[in-house]
Design a protein around this motif. Structure first.
Motif, PDB file in Angstrom:
ATOM      1  N   ILE A 116      -2.794 -74.978   5.145  1.00 15.11           N
ATOM      2  CA  ILE A 116      -3.893 -75.842   4.737  1.00 15.11           C
ATOM      3  C   ILE A 116      -3.899 -77.136   5.536  1.00 15.11           C
ATOM      4  CG2 ILE A 116      -4.711 -77.280   2.808  1.00 15.11           C
ATOM      5  CD1 ILE A 116      -5.616 -74.392   2.662  1.00 15.11           C
ATOM      6  N   ILE A 117      -2.731 -77.683   5.817  1.00 17.34           N
ATOM      7  CA  ILE A 117      -2.657 -78.893   6.645  1.00 17.34           C
ATOM      8  C   ILE A 117      -3.192 -78.599   8.052  1.00 17.34           C
ATOM      9  CG2 ILE A 117      -1.065 -80.523   7.748  1.00 17.34           C
ATOM     10  CD1 ILE A 117       0.596 -80.353   5.180  1.00 17.34           C
ATOM     11  N   GLY A 118      -2.754 -77.481   8.649  1.00 18.20           N
ATOM     12  CA  GLY A 118      -3.247 -77.100   9.972  1.00 18.20           C
ATOM     13  C   GLY A 118      -4.728 -76.788   9.978  1.00 18.20           C
ATOM     14  N   LEU A 119      -5.198 -76.137   8.921  1.00 21.64           N
ATOM     15  CA  LEU A 119      -6.629 -75.826   8.822  1.00 21.64           C
ATOM     16  C   LEU A 119      -7.468 -77.098   8.729  1.00 21.64           C
ATOM     17  CD1 LEU A 119      -6.739 -72.760   6.435  1.00 21.64           C
ATOM     18  CD2 LEU A 119      -7.937 -72.949   8.591  1.00 21.64           C
ATOM     19  N   GLY A 120      -7.003 -78.057   7.963  1.00 18.40           N
ATOM     20  CA  GLY A 120      -7.738 -79.315   7.842  1.00 18.40           C
ATOM     21  C   GLY A 120      -7.828 -80.057   9.158  1.00 18.40           C
ATOM     22  N   ALA A 121      -6.715 -80.146   9.864  1.00 17.15           N
ATOM     23  CA  ALA A 121      -6.718 -80.819  11.165  1.00 17.15           C
ATOM     24  C   ALA A 121      -7.585 -80.065  12.172  1.00 17.15           C
ATOM     25  CB  ALA A 121      -5.293 -80.962  11.684  1.00 17.15           C
ATOM     26  N   SER A 122      -7.520 -78.737  12.140  1.00 16.08           N
ATOM     27  CA  SER A 122      -8.354 -77.932  13.040  1.00 16.08           C
ATOM     28  C   SER A 122      -9.830 -78.119  12.736  1.00 16.08           C
ATOM     29  CB  SER A 122      -8.000 -76.446  12.906  1.00 16.08           C
ATOM     30  OG  SER A 122      -6.712 -76.192  13.350  1.00 16.08           O
ATOM     31  N   ALA A 123     -10.169 -78.168  11.466  1.00 12.89           N
ATOM     32  CA  ALA A 123     -11.578 -78.325  11.087  1.00 12.89           C
ATOM     33  C   ALA A 123     -12.113 -79.690  11.505  1.00 12.89           C
ATOM     34  CB  ALA A 123     -11.731 -78.132   9.584  1.00 12.89           C
ATOM     35  N   VAL A 124     -11.330 -80.738  11.300  1.00 13.82           N
ATOM     36  CA  VAL A 124     -11.778 -82.072  11.715  1.00 13.82           C
ATOM     37  C   VAL A 124     -11.954 -82.115  13.232  1.00 13.82           C
ATOM     38  CG1 VAL A 124     -11.071 -84.494  11.876  1.00 13.82           C
ATOM     39  CG2 VAL A 124     -10.820 -83.265   9.726  1.00 13.82           C
ATOM     40  N   GLY A 125     -10.994 -81.572  13.973  1.00 11.72           N
ATOM     41  CA  GLY A 125     -11.120 -81.536  15.426  1.00 11.72           C
ATOM     42  C   GLY A 125     -12.298 -80.702  15.887  1.00 11.72           C
ATOM     43  N   PHE A 126     -12.510 -79.578  15.234  1.00 15.62           N
ATOM     44  CA  PHE A 126     -13.638 -78.709  15.585  1.00 15.62           C
ATOM     45  C   PHE A 126     -14.966 -79.422  15.335  1.00 15.62           C
ATOM     46  CE2 PHE A 126     -16.774 -75.544  14.069  1.00 15.62           C
ATOM     47  CZ  PHE A 126     -16.988 -74.877  15.259  1.00 15.62           C
ATOM     48  N   VAL A 175      -0.002 -76.349  15.544  1.00 12.70           N
ATOM     49  CA  VAL A 175      -0.101 -76.862  16.918  1.00 12.70           C
ATOM     50  C   VAL A 175      -1.566 -77.013  17.329  1.00 12.70           C
ATOM     51  CG1 VAL A 175       0.323 -76.260  19.336  1.00 12.70           C
ATOM     52  CG2 VAL A 175       2.157 -76.062  17.661  1.00 12.70           C
ATOM     53  N   LEU A 176      -2.377 -76.013  17.031  1.00 12.60           N
ATOM     54  CA  LEU A 176      -3.794 -76.101  17.375  1.00 12.60           C
ATOM     55  C   LEU A 176      -4.500 -77.185  16.567  1.00 12.60           C
ATOM     56  CD1 LEU A 176      -4.709 -72.334  17.749  1.00 12.60           C
ATOM     57  CD2 LEU A 176      -4.614 -74.046  19.553  1.00 12.60           C
ATOM     58  N   GLY A 177      -4.092 -77.364  15.324  1.00 11.57           N
ATOM     59  CA  GLY A 177      -4.678 -78.421  14.506  1.00 11.57           C
ATOM     60  C   GLY A 177      -4.380 -79.800  15.051  1.00 11.57           C
ATOM     61  N   VAL A 178      -3.134 -80.031  15.436  1.00 10.85           N
ATOM     62  CA  VAL A 178      -2.770 -81.324  16.022  1.00 10.85           C
ATOM     63  C   VAL A 178      -3.493 -81.523  17.345  1.00 10.85           C
ATOM     64  CG1 VAL A 178      -0.853 -82.612  17.053  1.00 10.85           C
ATOM     65  CG2 VAL A 178      -0.567 -81.506  14.839  1.00 10.85           C
ATOM     66  N   LEU A 179      -3.537 -80.483  18.167  1.00 15.82           N
ATOM     67  CA  LEU A 179      -4.237 -80.574  19.455  1.00 15.82           C
ATOM     68  C   LEU A 179      -5.713 -80.886  19.255  1.00 15.82           C
ATOM     69  CD1 LEU A 179      -4.154 -80.147  22.566  1.00 15.82           C
ATOM     70  CD2 LEU A 179      -4.734 -77.763  22.101  1.00 15.82           C
ATOM     71  N   LEU A 195       1.974 -67.634  12.639  1.00 12.37           N
ATOM     72  CA  LEU A 195       0.616 -68.115  12.390  1.00 12.37           C
ATOM     73  C   LEU A 195       0.623 -69.552  11.880  1.00 12.37           C
ATOM     74  CD1 LEU A 195      -1.022 -64.950  10.814  1.00 12.37           C
ATOM     75  CD2 LEU A 195      -1.567 -65.983  13.009  1.00 12.37           C
ATOM     76  N   VAL A 196       1.606 -69.911  11.067  1.00 11.90           N
ATOM     77  CA  VAL A 196       1.742 -71.288  10.611  1.00 11.90           C
ATOM     78  C   VAL A 196       1.972 -72.211  11.803  1.00 11.90           C
ATOM     79  CG1 VAL A 196       3.246 -72.871   9.348  1.00 11.90           C
ATOM     80  CG2 VAL A 196       2.529 -70.740   8.282  1.00 11.90           C
ATOM     81  N   GLY A 197       2.884 -71.837  12.684  1.00 11.86           N
ATOM     82  CA  GLY A 197       3.173 -72.662  13.853  1.00 11.86           C
ATOM     83  C   GLY A 197       1.978 -72.816  14.772  1.00 11.86           C
ATOM     84  N   VAL A 198       1.295 -71.716  15.051  1.00  8.62           N
ATOM     85  CA  VAL A 198       0.127 -71.767  15.939  1.00  8.62           C
ATOM     86  C   VAL A 198      -0.978 -72.608  15.309  1.00  8.62           C
ATOM     87  CG1 VAL A 198      -1.726 -70.356  16.912  1.00  8.62           C
ATOM     88  CG2 VAL A 198       0.630 -69.613  17.130  1.00  8.62           C
ATOM     89  N   THR A 199      -1.201 -72.447  14.021  1.00  8.80           N
ATOM     90  CA  THR A 199      -2.248 -73.216  13.343  1.00  8.80           C
ATOM     91  C   THR A 199      -1.927 -74.703  13.360  1.00  8.80           C
ATOM     92  OG1 THR A 199      -2.733 -71.329  11.918  1.00  8.80           O
ATOM     93  CG2 THR A 199      -3.533 -73.467  11.196  1.00  8.80           C
TER      94      THR A 199
END
Length: 104
Positions: free
Chosen positions: A79-89, A33-37, A27-31
């Motif tokens: 949290i890093i992945g969540l932040g990047a995902s939220a900004v992208g979203f 990767v999706l956050g960066v994407l 889940l960390v890896g997927v989050t």
């Protein structure tokens, strides 16, 4: 007096309990990767569908990962992945949303 030295993982940000956590690590890896994407594609106006969907899925996987996380290392990276995902979203939603162009 001779004593065995042990590392004290309680003072490290990336402390682990020494046990494997394959689901949490996935889940960390997927989050991440999706956050960066989501974050990178949000910088391009025409890729708003990709950034909004990747951000939404990243937020959901990161939220579930936070719910079941076991170590500080996992929570920190989530949290890093969540932040990047939220900004992208949010930028993807501002540029057109989840369904604009698909339903029209």
């Amino acid at each position: 007096m001779a004593q065995a030295m042990r590392r004290d993982p309680g003072h490290s940000l990336f402390a682990t309990d020494g046990k494997p956590h394959p689901l949490q690590d996935a889940l960390v890896g997927v989050t991440l990767v999706l956050g960066v994407l989501a974050f990178v594609t949000a910088q391009f106006h025409g890729l708003y569908l990709l950034s909004s969907w990747a951000g939404l899925v990243g937020i959901l996987t990161g939220g579930y990962g936070q719910f079941i996380s076991a170590t500080t290392r996992e929570r920190f990276l989530l949290i890093i992945g969540l932040g990047a995902s939220a900004v992208g979203f949010y930028l993807g939603m501002a540029h057109g949303g989840l369904f604009t162009g698909v339903l029209n």
